[in-house]
Design an enzyme around this catalytic site. Sequence first.
Site, PDB file in Angstrom:
ATOM      1  N   SER A 251       0.830  -1.193   0.000  1.00  0.00           N
ATOM      2  CA  SER A 251       0.000   0.000   0.000  1.00  0.00           C
ATOM      3  C   SER A 251       0.861   1.239   0.000  1.00  0.00           C
ATOM      4  CB  SER A 251      -0.879  -0.002   1.245  1.00  0.00           C
ATOM      5  OG  SER A 251      -0.049   0.161   2.374  1.00  0.00           O
ATOM      6  N   LYS A 252       0.222   2.307  -0.430  1.00  0.00           N
ATOM      7  CA  LYS A 252       0.863   3.600  -0.531  1.00  0.00           C
ATOM      8  C   LYS A 252       1.418   4.054   0.813  1.00  0.00           C
ATOM      9  CE  LYS A 252      -0.719   7.163  -3.653  1.00  0.00           C
ATOM     10  NZ  LYS A 252      -1.908   7.737  -4.209  1.00  0.00           N
ATOM     11  N   ARG A 253       0.708   3.667   1.863  1.00  0.00           N
ATOM     12  CA  ARG A 253       1.084   4.157   3.184  1.00  0.00           C
ATOM     13  C   ARG A 253       2.497   3.744   3.573  1.00  0.00           C
ATOM     14  NH1 ARG A 253      -2.662   1.638   6.179  1.00  0.00           N
ATOM     15  NH2 ARG A 253      -3.952   1.458   4.325  1.00  0.00           N
TER      16      ARG A 253
END
Length: 492
Positions: A251-253
Amino acid sequence: MIVTRFPPSPTGYLHVGGLRTALYNYLLARQQKGRFILRIEDTDRARYVEGAVENIIETLNWASIDHDEGPDIGGPNGPYTQSERLKIYKEKVQFLVEQGEAYHCFCTAERLTEMRERQQAHKEAPKYDRHCLRLAAEEVAKKLNAGEPSVIRHKVPGGKKVSWKDLVRDEVSFDSDLIDDQVLMKSDGYPTYHLANVIDDHSMEVTHVIRGEEWLSSTPKHILLYEAFGWEIPQFAHLPLLLNKDRSKLSKRQGDVAADDYRKKGYLPEALINFIALLGWHPGGDETQEIFSMEELIEKFSLEKVHKGGAVFDLEKLDWINWQWRRRKFDELPGEYEDKLLNLVENEIPANWRDDAELLKRCLKTVAEKVIKEPSTTVENLSFYFKEKVTIDAQLIANEKMKVDLPLAKNSLEKAFEALSAAPESSFDDEEALKTLLLELVEKLGIKNGQLLWPMRVALTGEQFSPGVFELLWALGKERSLERLKSAAESL
Ligand code: GLU
């Protein structure tokens, strides 16, 4: 002939997972002397992002994943952008309706919501209740003539086991009773992903559909569509998910997921491709081999060696691979080591740094690793050498751990200045001579190495992190070194 394809939806940047899918499709096609197609799946107009197609093509070009057919270069089975193929979908879906494999549905959004709520209340799986399948033919015709909005649904045959031999996951099987009557054509005349994807893969002669695991549940729907059309079914291969280090879905996070971000950060395309190729695949044989060129990947790639389990996206490994590639490319440059270094940073440094060629060469050598690793950091790594005046931070030079306080630092610098002033110019060409000289001084002063060398390092650079003192003296030369030592001592 093997034909593979990469059909991204232009809903944003190219995801690293997408880059891997493109790469595997490309590798197989190149290895088997087949064809690799780029197709743009833009039928979801609401999610269309301006500039996404250009970004995808640019990133693929940068990575040297080139296609044989595509929206930018055409080909025998174009157009390669789905929004330009609406006529084809219309015609084909009409065929399905005529064959009784698909039907018009006039249900309103309200009715569908009501139906779903009812199913939920009865704890039933949400599924279209085939209300419109029961409409008489005349009624359908009447509604169509009256211009009533409708979609076309696939009449999914019940009671069937839909199975295929996946080239990565082996036998996969779904129960057709659990599959909804998919919408194939929306009321705005646009096809859904399922319809367009199947029609295009067929008409573009695709033999191998290699895509991410997230499409696994679409595959039985596609197989039923191929059967409804009476078309040959391609081979399928579903690639494992990409995971964060904690094994959650990438994920981007937890870091960048756009392939473009890695390009912007200065990673070499060879390194990113090498890294991406190993996300869920290794050719076997020498398990320790981690560095592969595109040619080697083409030669060694096989779907049988793709892993079933998720692949961890490990940035440290990417950095390591990038470093290996920088080194390899550096070693391959023509010329002597020093000239290669100069070449490498040519466009990075300010022009006036070249005024003193000897200084530039020497100081480059002292930070060579860093510069080869990341040429864009050259200025940052070298600038202290070219400063007119080094400013000394008293808090930096006084170092408790090294047992250096300000009076001691001042004394060390003065003594170093004296000793080095007396040394012949030629000692500055010889790091060993400088070392002997300074270690003798340490002994004479009865202090620890760090009590002399740390203040000197700070005096010569003004920085916390720098090459060692002997290297610094060698690179700066006698005059500059003495100047810096003196001015530092005076400032304390
Ligand atoms: N358009 C789909 C995507 O965005 C294609 C999936 C497939 O390969 O069938 O990934």
